[in-house]
Design a protein around this motif. Structure first.
Motif, mmCIF file in Angstrom:
data_model
loop_
_atom_site.group_PDB
_atom_site.id
_atom_site.type_symbol
_atom_site.label_atom_id
_atom_site.label_comp_id
_atom_site.label_asym_id
_atom_site.label_seq_id
_atom_site.Cartn_x
_atom_site.Cartn_y
_atom_site.Cartn_z
ATOM 1 N N SER A 128 0.830 -1.211 0.000
ATOM 2 C CA SER A 128 0.000 0.000 0.000
ATOM 3 C C SER A 128 0.860 1.254 0.000
ATOM 4 C CB SER A 128 -0.928 0.012 1.209
ATOM 5 O OG SER A 128 -1.864 -1.031 1.115
ATOM 6 N N ALA A 154 2.360 1.668 -3.399
ATOM 7 C CA ALA A 154 1.348 2.145 -4.338
ATOM 8 C C ALA A 154 1.121 3.647 -4.181
ATOM 9 C CB ALA A 154 0.049 1.384 -4.133
ATOM 10 N N VAL A 155 1.013 4.105 -2.958
ATOM 11 C CA VAL A 155 0.772 5.537 -2.706
ATOM 12 C C VAL A 155 1.975 6.354 -3.167
ATOM 13 C CG1 VAL A 155 0.461 7.269 -0.902
ATOM 14 C CG2 VAL A 155 -0.909 5.171 -0.869
ATOM 15 N N VAL A 205 1.982 6.516 -6.990
ATOM 16 C CA VAL A 205 0.949 7.417 -7.504
ATOM 17 C C VAL A 205 1.338 8.874 -7.265
ATOM 18 C CG1 VAL A 205 -1.445 8.182 -7.159
ATOM 19 C CG2 VAL A 205 -0.933 5.750 -7.435
ATOM 20 N N TRP A 247 6.108 -2.096 -8.054
ATOM 21 C CA TRP A 247 4.721 -2.285 -7.613
ATOM 22 C C TRP A 247 4.072 -3.426 -8.384
ATOM 23 C CZ3 TRP A 247 0.395 1.966 -8.326
ATOM 24 C CH2 TRP A 247 -0.809 1.507 -7.764
ATOM 25 N N VAL A 276 -1.153 -1.872 -13.311
ATOM 26 C CA VAL A 276 0.136 -1.306 -12.900
ATOM 27 C C VAL A 276 1.208 -1.665 -13.926
ATOM 28 C CG1 VAL A 276 1.914 -1.268 -11.112
ATOM 29 C CG2 VAL A 276 -0.500 -1.332 -10.463
ATOM 30 N N LEU A 283 -4.883 1.587 -7.713
ATOM 31 C CA LEU A 283 -4.802 1.896 -6.288
ATOM 32 C C LEU A 283 -6.162 1.802 -5.621
ATOM 33 C CD1 LEU A 283 -3.073 2.825 -3.878
ATOM 34 C CD2 LEU A 283 -3.522 5.179 -4.580
#
Length: 148
Positions: free
Chosen positions: A3, A6-7, A10, A68, A81, A147
């Protein structure tokens, strides 16, 4: 862990998109309107500054996307992704093959010694840059969808 990755991905890609979009839609049109070829000097300075920073940002974005995709492989959204990472790779290839050669020349131009066709060269860069922005925006959208 995934997570957070991913954040971070992004956010990094989102900031990249924001800068490149701003250059395409706001910065270059504004500086091109400066009198006495002032836009040429501004774009030359921008080419030098961003030419030093952007390679790390683009490669970092690709690496984050690849990591990712690898970490999340087999889970929902991993295909998105991986597709985004592929588009980011495409943006790097476009940059190196098409935009960097023009940018490298423009970085050294001054109003006194710019080639006669400098406007055409920068116009070509602008058109190619818009295509690259579309590619990275698409990658960003795929990452955001993955996400959520």
């Amino acid at each position: 862990m995934e997570s957070a990755l991913a954040v971070v991905t992004v956010v990094v890609v989102g900031l990249l998109v924001g800068v490149e979009f701003a250059v395409a839609v706001f910065v270059n049109p504004i500086v091109d309107g400066l009198p006495h070829n002032g836009g040429l000097a501004a774009r030359s300075t921008g080419a030098r500054l961003l030419g030093r920073v952007m390679p790390f940002w683009y490669i970092g974005s690709v690496l984050l996307g690849v990591v990712w995709a690898a970490v999340g492989w087999g889970e929902g959204g991993a295909g998105l992704v991986a597709s985004a990472a592929g588009l980011l790779v495409l943006s790097v290839v476009m940059s190196v093959a098409l935009l960097v050669p023009i940018n490298s020349r423009a970085a050294h131009w001054t109003p006194e010694d710019a080639p006669a066709d400098w406007r055409e060269q920068l116009g070509r860069w602008d058109r190619l840059h818009f295509v690259r922005v579309a590619v990275i925006v698409t990658a960003f959208v795929l990452l955001v969808v993955a996400l959520v």
